[in-house]
Design a protein around this motif. Structure first.
Motif, PDB file in Angstrom:
ATOM      1  N   ASP A 133     -43.362 126.153 141.437  1.00 41.47           N
ATOM      2  CA  ASP A 133     -43.380 126.138 142.901  1.00 41.47           C
ATOM      3  C   ASP A 133     -44.537 126.929 143.488  1.00 41.47           C
ATOM      4  N   ASN A 134     -45.729 126.693 142.964  1.00 47.80           N
ATOM      5  CA  ASN A 134     -46.974 127.169 143.551  1.00 47.80           C
ATOM      6  C   ASN A 134     -47.864 125.950 143.792  1.00 47.80           C
ATOM      7  N   PRO A 135     -48.759 125.988 144.783  1.00 47.04           N
ATOM      8  CA  PRO A 135     -49.635 124.840 145.054  1.00 47.04           C
ATOM      9  C   PRO A 135     -50.791 124.736 144.067  1.00 47.04           C
ATOM     10  N   ILE A 136     -50.488 124.837 142.780  1.00 45.49           N
ATOM     11  CA  ILE A 136     -51.486 124.758 141.718  1.00 45.49           C
ATOM     12  C   ILE A 136     -51.826 123.290 141.466  1.00 45.49           C
ATOM     13  N   THR A 137     -53.116 122.972 141.434  1.00 45.46           N
ATOM     14  CA  THR A 137     -53.557 121.599 141.211  1.00 45.46           C
ATOM     15  C   THR A 137     -54.288 121.484 139.875  1.00 45.46           C
ATOM     16  N   GLU A 138     -54.753 120.278 139.577  1.00 46.81           N
ATOM     17  CA  GLU A 138     -55.513 120.062 138.351  1.00 46.81           C
ATOM     18  C   GLU A 138     -56.880 120.735 138.398  1.00 46.81           C
ATOM     19  N   ASN A 139     -57.273 121.243 139.548  1.00 49.43           N
ATOM     20  CA  ASN A 139     -58.530 121.990 139.658  1.00 49.43           C
ATOM     21  C   ASN A 139     -58.386 123.436 139.216  1.00 49.43           C
ATOM     22  N   CYS A 140     -57.176 123.856 138.942  1.00 52.10           N
ATOM     23  CA  CYS A 140     -56.909 125.227 138.488  1.00 52.10           C
ATOM     24  C   CYS A 140     -56.895 125.253 136.966  1.00 52.10           C
ATOM     25  N   CYS A 141     -57.815 125.990 136.398  1.00 47.14           N
ATOM     26  CA  CYS A 141     -57.890 126.112 134.946  1.00 47.14           C
ATOM     27  C   CYS A 141     -57.465 127.508 134.512  1.00 47.14           C
ATOM     28  N   TRP A 188     -44.455 127.320 132.247  1.00 49.96           N
ATOM     29  CA  TRP A 188     -43.715 126.486 133.194  1.00 49.96           C
ATOM     30  C   TRP A 188     -44.547 126.326 134.452  1.00 49.96           C
ATOM     31  N   LEU A 189     -44.868 125.070 134.783  1.00 54.36           N
ATOM     32  CA  LEU A 189     -45.593 124.735 136.010  1.00 54.36           C
ATOM     33  C   LEU A 189     -44.830 123.649 136.757  1.00 54.36           C
ATOM     34  N   ASN A 190     -43.534 123.798 136.854  1.00 54.01           N
ATOM     35  CA  ASN A 190     -42.700 122.793 137.507  1.00 54.01           C
ATOM     36  C   ASN A 190     -42.918 122.794 139.019  1.00 54.01           C
ATOM     37  N   ARG A 191     -42.891 121.592 139.591  1.00 57.53           N
ATOM     38  CA  ARG A 191     -42.975 121.407 141.046  1.00 57.53           C
ATOM     39  C   ARG A 191     -44.235 122.037 141.634  1.00 57.53           C
ATOM     40  N   CYS A 192     -45.341 121.869 140.921  1.00 59.81           N
ATOM     41  CA  CYS A 192     -46.642 122.267 141.463  1.00 59.81           C
ATOM     42  C   CYS A 192     -47.343 121.020 141.999  1.00 59.81           C
ATOM     43  N   LYS A 193     -48.670 121.033 142.065  1.00 56.23           N
ATOM     44  CA  LYS A 193     -49.415 119.937 142.693  1.00 56.23           C
ATOM     45  C   LYS A 193     -50.393 119.275 141.725  1.00 56.23           C
ATOM     46  N   VAL A 194     -50.106 119.330 140.435  1.00 55.56           N
ATOM     47  CA  VAL A 194     -50.995 118.722 139.443  1.00 55.56           C
ATOM     48  C   VAL A 194     -50.858 117.201 139.554  1.00 55.56           C
ATOM     49  N   ALA A 195     -51.964 116.546 139.953  1.00 58.01           N
ATOM     50  CA  ALA A 195     -51.910 115.108 140.223  1.00 58.01           C
ATOM     51  C   ALA A 195     -52.559 114.267 139.137  1.00 58.01           C
ATOM     52  N   SER A 196     -53.320 114.887 138.238  1.00 59.80           N
ATOM     53  CA  SER A 196     -54.026 114.131 137.209  1.00 59.80           C
ATOM     54  C   SER A 196     -54.015 114.899 135.897  1.00 59.80           C
ATOM     55  N   LEU A 197     -53.675 114.202 134.811  1.00 61.91           N
ATOM     56  CA  LEU A 197     -53.631 114.855 133.507  1.00 61.91           C
ATOM     57  C   LEU A 197     -55.008 115.000 132.886  1.00 61.91           C
ATOM     58  N   TYR A 198     -55.890 114.040 133.162  1.00 62.55           N
ATOM     59  CA  TYR A 198     -57.209 114.054 132.528  1.00 62.55           C
ATOM     60  C   TYR A 198     -58.278 114.437 133.547  1.00 62.55           C
ATOM     61  N   PRO A 199     -59.127 115.449 133.230  1.00 64.10           N
ATOM     62  CA  PRO A 199     -59.233 116.169 131.940  1.00 64.10           C
ATOM     63  C   PRO A 199     -58.456 117.478 131.900  1.00 64.10           C
ATOM     64  N   TRP A 200     -57.528 117.658 132.854  1.00 64.70           N
ATOM     65  CA  TRP A 200     -56.850 118.947 132.993  1.00 64.70           C
ATOM     66  C   TRP A 200     -56.108 119.359 131.725  1.00 64.70           C
ATOM     67  N   VAL A 201     -55.382 118.421 131.095  1.00 64.74           N
ATOM     68  CA  VAL A 201     -54.611 118.763 129.904  1.00 64.74           C
ATOM     69  C   VAL A 201     -55.530 119.219 128.775  1.00 64.74           C
ATOM     70  N   GLY A 202     -56.691 118.594 128.653  1.00 67.30           N
ATOM     71  CA  GLY A 202     -57.637 119.011 127.622  1.00 67.30           C
ATOM     72  C   GLY A 202     -58.122 120.440 127.821  1.00 67.30           C
ATOM     73  N   LYS A 203     -58.359 120.798 129.074  1.00 65.30           N
ATOM     74  CA  LYS A 203     -58.775 122.174 129.377  1.00 65.30           C
ATOM     75  C   LYS A 203     -57.632 123.150 129.125  1.00 65.30           C
ATOM     76  N   LEU A 204     -56.405 122.713 129.440  1.00 62.23           N
ATOM     77  CA  LEU A 204     -55.237 123.556 129.176  1.00 62.23           C
ATOM     78  C   LEU A 204     -55.084 123.808 127.686  1.00 62.23           C
ATOM     79  N   LYS A 205     -55.335 122.791 126.891  1.00 66.14           N
ATOM     80  CA  LYS A 205     -55.260 122.939 125.439  1.00 66.14           C
ATOM     81  C   LYS A 205     -56.288 123.949 124.941  1.00 66.14           C
ATOM     82  N   GLU A 206     -57.489 123.921 125.494  1.00 67.18           N
ATOM     83  CA  GLU A 206     -58.517 124.878 125.093  1.00 67.18           C
ATOM     84  C   GLU A 206     -58.126 126.302 125.462  1.00 67.18           C
TER      85      GLU A 206
END
Length: 261
Positions: free
Chosen positions: A116-124, A135-153
């Motif tokens: 419940d924070n306004p965290i988007t896919e632009n937040c690395c 846990w990033l439930n109910r945030c504002k992540v709208a796109s998995l790519y390339p965000w998930v790859g950066k999260l993995k790194e």
């Protein structure tokens, strides 16, 4: 503040100047001040300080810090300076935080709750090699790519990840289809080999193998020989397809439908 506590001069600036609404923390008076809403000075909950009173004998129990529901726009510098070396479990849920750069100082962090924070896919996230639960439930992540790859790194050793309620995590609750949900799930699993639990359920070995098959092949091979859920459904009978999906979702009985997908 104790003399042996040094000010972190390199702490990144992630918010506008104080006169543009940043919540500040004055530990000398134990208050939070919000210049945007001109709210009255609100005492910092005692557990913020007391629960992180790090003594040698209780370090495992006291390595938890909760900043939930504090109307924060960022993690306060004073909190970072005082607690970042010791905190293993951090809860910053239900705030207004959009930037997590300050977490770079939490070297021992293993669990982060940021629901419940306004965290988007632009937040690395910064590098957090010890982080196992996110846990990033109910945030504002709208796109998995390339965000998930950066999260993995940043967090290569994640074992527990929950993204429910984000636009990028399709479900019946946010208008997603069954196929979108399954593709989302398999794609995320393919990125995290050590992941044991995604969203509301455990990662099964069948899901891990299918994720590997669909998403780990070379990119050009996938273009030449695309294999997806539509191809599975068109080349098999409905019963075999339903059995396939049932296996992937770890069900014992086909009739036990998951209402969260």
């Amino acid at each position: 503040m104790d003399d042996d506590q040094s000010y972190i001069h390199s702490y990144p600036s992630v918010q506008p100047p104080p006169d543009e609404g940043v919540i500040s923390v004055d530990v000398s008076r134990d208050v939070l001040v919000d210049s945007m809403t001109d709210m009255s000075e609100t005492p910092i909950p005692p557990d913020i300080i007391a629960s992180v009173d790090m003594t040698n004998e209780n370090e495992e129990e006291n390595g938890r810090l909760t900043l939930a529901y504090e109307r924060l726009y960022e993690i306060p510098k004073t909190i970072v300076e005082r607690f970042s070396d010791h905190v293993k479990y951090l809860d910053i849920s239900h705030n207004k935080i959009t930037n997590l750069d300050a977490l770079v100082y939490f070297k021992s962090l293993t669990s982060l709750i940021a629901d419940d924070n306004p965290i988007t896919e632009n937040c690395c996230l910064p590098p957090l090699p010890k982080l196992e639960l996110l846990w990033l439930n109910r945030c504002k992540v709208a796109s998995l790519y390339p965000w998930v790859g950066k999260l993995k790194e940043s967090c290569p050793n994640l074992q527990y990840l929950s993204l429910m309620g984000n636009p990028a995590a399709p479900s019946y609750f946010n208008g997603g289809t069954f196929y979108e949900y399954l593709q989302y799930r398999l794609f995320v699993i393919s990125q995290f080999p050590a992941l044991n639990h995604l969203d509301d359920r455990k990662v099964t070995e069948d899901q891990r193998l299918e994720a590997q098959r669909l998403y780990k092949r070379p990119f050009f091979e996938r273009i030449a020989k695309p294999v997806g859920l539509s191809q599975i459904s068109s080349s098999a009978t409905w019963n075999s397809f339903q059995n396939k999906i049932t296996t992937l979702l770890g069900k014992d009985k086909p009739n036990n439908r998951n209402l969260l997908i």
